[in-house]
Design an enzyme around this catalytic site. Sequence first.
Site, PDB file in Angstrom:
ATOM      1  N   ASP A  30      57.956  53.918  47.188  1.00 43.44           N
ATOM      2  CA  ASP A  30      58.875  52.657  47.101  1.00 43.44           C
ATOM      3  C   ASP A  30      60.315  52.877  47.763  1.00 43.44           C
ATOM      4  O   ASP A  30      61.123  52.290  47.606  1.00 43.44           O
ATOM      5  CB  ASP A  30      59.199  52.378  45.632  1.00 43.44           C
ATOM      6  CG  ASP A  30      57.673  52.267  45.084  1.00 43.44           C
ATOM      7  OD1 ASP A  30      56.887  51.636  45.611  1.00 43.44           O
ATOM      8  OD2 ASP A  30      57.504  52.750  43.954  1.00 43.44           O
ATOM      9  N   HIS A  60      52.510  48.706  50.677  1.00 43.49           N
ATOM     10  CA  HIS A  60      53.632  48.869  51.590  1.00 43.49           C
ATOM     11  C   HIS A  60      53.926  47.365  52.031  1.00 43.49           C
ATOM     12  O   HIS A  60      53.063  46.449  52.202  1.00 43.49           O
ATOM     13  CB  HIS A  60      52.971  49.419  52.854  1.00 43.49           C
ATOM     14  CG  HIS A  60      52.786  51.008  52.904  1.00 43.49           C
ATOM     15  ND1 HIS A  60      52.395  51.729  53.723  1.00 43.49           N
ATOM     16  CD2 HIS A  60      53.140  51.811  51.673  1.00 43.49           C
ATOM     17  CE1 HIS A  60      52.269  52.988  53.316  1.00 43.49           C
ATOM     18  NE2 HIS A  60      52.683  52.872  52.215  1.00 43.49           N
TER      19      HIS A  60
END
Length: 364
Positions: A30, A60
């Site tokens: 992240d 993503h």
Amino acid sequence: MTVMSGSGVGIVKGSSIGSVDVVCGLAWGDEAKGKIVSDLLCKKKYDWVCRWSGGSNAGHTIYINSKKYTTHIIPAGVFYGIPSYIGPDCYVNIEDLDEEMSYLKAHGFNTDLIKISPKCHVITYGHKLEDALKYKKQQGSTGKGIAPCAKDKFGRTGIILDKYIIDNGFNTNVFNPLKHIWCHEKDKLAGDILCEGAQGFWLDINYGCYPYVTSSFTLPYSCCSLGFPPQKIRHIYGAAKIYDTRVGIDPSFPNDMDTDTTLQSIGDIGEEFGSTTGRSRQVYWLHLDKLIESITISGCTHIVMSKTDILEKVGVFKLVTDYELKEFLTLIEMKDYITTILKQKCDLLQKIIFSDNPETVEGL
Ligand code: IMP
Ligand code: MG
């Protein structure tokens, strides 16, 4: 001359591989890797975009013309009309892959560009069930079946994709093995390659807080499993954030957020919840000592440190350095400190870029 045996990647002998650039996570996932990949794809020409590890546990985020897309296993090349390859060290659940391909096709992207290694290990319904019943509860896994599939892979009782298809056939909408499974005679990895990392340094099976890790090799060296030698790697772009976050269970990660309203504000304003699981992420100040370690061992030539805008909005600027908390009066002061220390301590680092928006990176 095409190599007909061995890796199965179908590399043409000689120097058909140009340069390889790698994007990797320097923390616990992240870290906005998707944004860096997307930005590099806008600015440079690549012939292939590849995923070398993990499975649908990743999330993503990519912005195309200001529209937000989320992918889990399919590399971002497909958004830019570039052939995209899912390598042999990835774990794949056929239904999840098909769902993601259908989503991309429905949004007008050319899914014919997607190739997948016949050697990927298949995540079965049983793997997902075991993950949900055991690992999700005990270790905060994403429940995508990664650990049970890896257990079978390394125990050498797993099922690889081409064998699975031969034995079970397929019942999918967009995923067509004849079209998408890498074919030795037709397909070859050549030209300039961008490798899209998944998860992050402190989730790596060897470097993370075992057993609170993922079952993949997340460091950039492991991208060579795609089928090229390490000498081909040119730039390694490390993704980091100006504060730390962790989703899932990890006893090594501070849990001060439970009582600290500033950290809670960072989580709220930074929208720190998982794009794969929707779980909220634990937030803490940037651990600069850990970042130095992950940059150094990864061999980063560039780093992009995102979400500076979030700290600016919250108006509190802290980090951990020499294992102690240090506070700054302004964001500029904090950024200068980070730059000075990283320049001093990370030999291979050529460029440090701060990013203050979710869509682009200025200066790559
Ligand atoms: P698994 O990869 O589903 O087995 O989960 C193992 C650990 O890695 C858990 O703590 C997950 O929350 C974490 N994890 C896996 N993938 C990601 C990711 O893409 N971002 C952040 N954390 C992740
Ligand atoms: Mg993610």
